[in-house]
Enzyme design. Sequence first.
Site, PDB file in Angstrom:
ATOM      1  N   LYS A 104      -2.401  -3.550 -11.647  1.00  0.00           N
ATOM      2  CA  LYS A 104      -0.980  -3.835 -11.870  1.00  0.00           C
ATOM      3  C   LYS A 104      -0.582  -5.126 -11.175  1.00  0.00           C
ATOM      4  CE  LYS A 104       3.042  -2.246 -13.327  1.00  0.00           C
ATOM      5  NZ  LYS A 104       3.289  -3.600 -13.862  1.00  0.00           N
ATOM      6  N   HIS A 129     -10.380  -2.237  -8.575  1.00  0.00           N
ATOM      7  CA  HIS A 129     -10.327  -1.159  -9.566  1.00  0.00           C
ATOM      8  C   HIS A 129     -10.447   0.215  -8.919  1.00  0.00           C
ATOM      9  CE1 HIS A 129     -11.866  -4.625 -12.078  1.00  0.00           C
ATOM     10  NE2 HIS A 129     -10.726  -4.312 -12.634  1.00  0.00           N
ATOM     11  N   HIS A 130     -10.123   0.316  -7.610  1.00  0.00           N
ATOM     12  CA  HIS A 130     -10.264   1.621  -6.960  1.00  0.00           C
ATOM     13  C   HIS A 130      -9.300   2.638  -7.554  1.00  0.00           C
ATOM     14  CE1 HIS A 130      -6.897  -0.153  -4.866  1.00  0.00           C
ATOM     15  NE2 HIS A 130      -6.559   1.032  -4.433  1.00  0.00           N
ATOM     16  N   ARG A 131      -8.211   2.142  -8.139  1.00  0.00           N
ATOM     17  CA  ARG A 131      -7.299   3.004  -8.914  1.00  0.00           C
ATOM     18  C   ARG A 131      -6.980   2.261 -10.197  1.00  0.00           C
ATOM     19  NH1 ARG A 131      -3.839   7.158  -5.625  1.00  0.00           N
ATOM     20  NH2 ARG A 131      -5.456   7.617  -4.090  1.00  0.00           N
ATOM     21  N   SER A 163       8.372  -0.495 -11.206  1.00  0.00           N
ATOM     22  CA  SER A 163       7.460  -0.640 -12.347  1.00  0.00           C
ATOM     23  C   SER A 163       6.669   0.653 -12.552  1.00  0.00           C
ATOM     24  CB  SER A 163       6.458  -1.775 -12.106  1.00  0.00           C
ATOM     25  OG  SER A 163       7.004  -3.006 -12.502  1.00  0.00           O
ATOM     26  N   LYS A 221      -0.175  -4.071  -1.568  1.00  0.00           N
ATOM     27  CA  LYS A 221       1.211  -3.664  -1.788  1.00  0.00           C
ATOM     28  C   LYS A 221       1.264  -2.265  -2.409  1.00  0.00           C
ATOM     29  CE  LYS A 221       3.396  -7.322  -3.392  1.00  0.00           C
ATOM     30  NZ  LYS A 221       4.028  -8.258  -4.373  1.00  0.00           N
ATOM     31  N   LYS A 227      -2.996  -9.844 -11.026  1.00  0.00           N
ATOM     32  CA  LYS A 227      -1.941 -10.850 -11.195  1.00  0.00           C
ATOM     33  C   LYS A 227      -2.337 -11.789 -12.319  1.00  0.00           C
ATOM     34  CE  LYS A 227       1.894 -12.018  -8.976  1.00  0.00           C
ATOM     35  NZ  LYS A 227       2.668 -11.092  -8.146  1.00  0.00           N
TER      36      LYS A 227
HETATM   37  N1  GLU Z   1       5.569  -9.460  -9.655  1.00  0.00           N
HETATM   38  C1  GLU Z   1       6.023  -8.415  -8.821  1.00  0.00           C
HETATM   39  C2  GLU Z   1       5.273  -8.429  -7.502  1.00  0.00           C
HETATM   40  O1  GLU Z   1       4.808  -9.450  -7.061  1.00  0.00           O
HETATM   41  C3  GLU Z   1       6.017  -7.056  -9.520  1.00  0.00           C
HETATM   42  C4  GLU Z   1       4.717  -6.575 -10.016  1.00  0.00           C
HETATM   43  C5  GLU Z   1       4.800  -5.348 -10.904  1.00  0.00           C
HETATM   44  O2  GLU Z   1       5.873  -4.826 -11.102  1.00  0.00           O
HETATM   45  O3  GLU Z   1       3.747  -4.934 -11.406  1.00  0.00           O
HETATM   46  O4  GLU Z   1       5.187  -7.463  -6.804  1.00  0.00           O
END
Ligand code: GLU
Length: 473
Positions: free
Chosen positions: A70, A64-66, A365, A94, A106
Amino acid sequence: MEKVDDFYQSVLSFYDNASKHANVSEGIISQIRSCNSVYRMRYPIQSAKGKIKVIEAYRVQHSHHRLPTKGGIRYSNHVNQDEVMALATLMSFKCAIVDVPFGGAKGGVKINPWEHSEYELEKITRRYTVELVKRNMMGPSIDVPAPDYGTGAREMAWIYDTYRAFNEKEIDAAGCVTGKPVSQGGIRGRTEATGRGVFYGIREACTYKDDMEAIGLTQGIKDKTIVIQGLGNVGSFSGTICQDEGGAKIVGVGEVEGAIYDKNGIDIHKLLKYRKKNKTILGYPGATSYDKEKRDIVMEFPCDILIPAALENQIHKKNAKKVKAKIIAEAANGPITSEAEAILNKKGVMILPDVFLNAGGVTVSYFEWLKNLSHIRFGRMDKRFNENTYSAFVDLIERSTGKKIGKQERDFLTKGGDEIDLVRSGLEETMITAYTAIRAIKKRKKNIDLRTAAFVNAIEKIGSDYSTMGIFP
Ligand code: GLU
């Protein structure tokens, strides 16, 4: 093959190795290593025939640092808590690597999506969303899901619609999920984004003459031979774009039903059409086919670049020795185990790591989320303005030189950016900048591989966030 459960251990081992090279304090290193929230749910759904099925599902918010956090939602029979934790961890790194200001998360639902009717999939998806909304685990500023293996724009539209039903007055509700259909607040270029990012990443890595010579290859992606494992969204876009825009030659492809190889090249568009019609890649004209039992041979096909674009743990300690590719481009998440990586590094294979190479999906995204929060399509304000200015320039050149420019050239020179052009250009810029940074770390630290350099980059960025924000008492 190694167990899927080893995936999380593999990610942690990459992390532990890289953290030794990162300039971040010990306490923060252990904070970044752990998954902050792990939510496991079990809920019933009723099939069209009235049968009750219990669904096992997860959402993990790694860091949760940002905010928001996502990451995609995966529908697969292999889903388990460790797998989702591993994938959420990779998402944090990433996002940091491509400077997308989100924490990592995730989701996973343990089902085989191809065995469920659309009716059931809709119920599973909507109920999953309700479970998250109920616990305040989703929203444009909290946690924003997206597609992953087994899900796509259709599922994202169901998620958005369900979220909206509970948050009628929220003006930014569209930013609760990305990868939506364009008609539902999605962005042009999101579907191809991961594959296109894979292309930009490979192309960039191939531009460095000395790096290429070190592994016995010539500079540039053009004419490089490529083998792809997996023809889903990521594999098919990676293949088509590398072929069409990079001039690379696809020589081998692997899928669930088997693998094919043709050293003279396989036109990826024709192959995709062939598979749609025949429901298999086997028997593709001109290529040698290997049936289902022998499909793992795809990893051993001779080529310059191997693109694993399916699931994790595909290159493991048993087949790593047999890989002939000079470059492995990780379009999938976690396709190489840590044990396999040690073998490949010894062989001198260049690995373009997942946390960098497949970050195109989350990058676009991010653009979609920005579009949703700003309530305006990219290019709407400036496209015509730019076109008018560029036209005036071209007119001026024509007048002062007395020469007329042809229509095609004029159209090219005077075009203002549409949403798709801006998305692609933003993605290209992101991938090039990220690779430059990772390569510079690799050079500076000496004797580390690109994955370690990418992890160091992420750990230092996340670490700096933690250090500057202080730890809440
Ligand atoms: N599922 C994709 C990934 O593994 C996209 C994640 C996203 O767009 O939030 O990077």
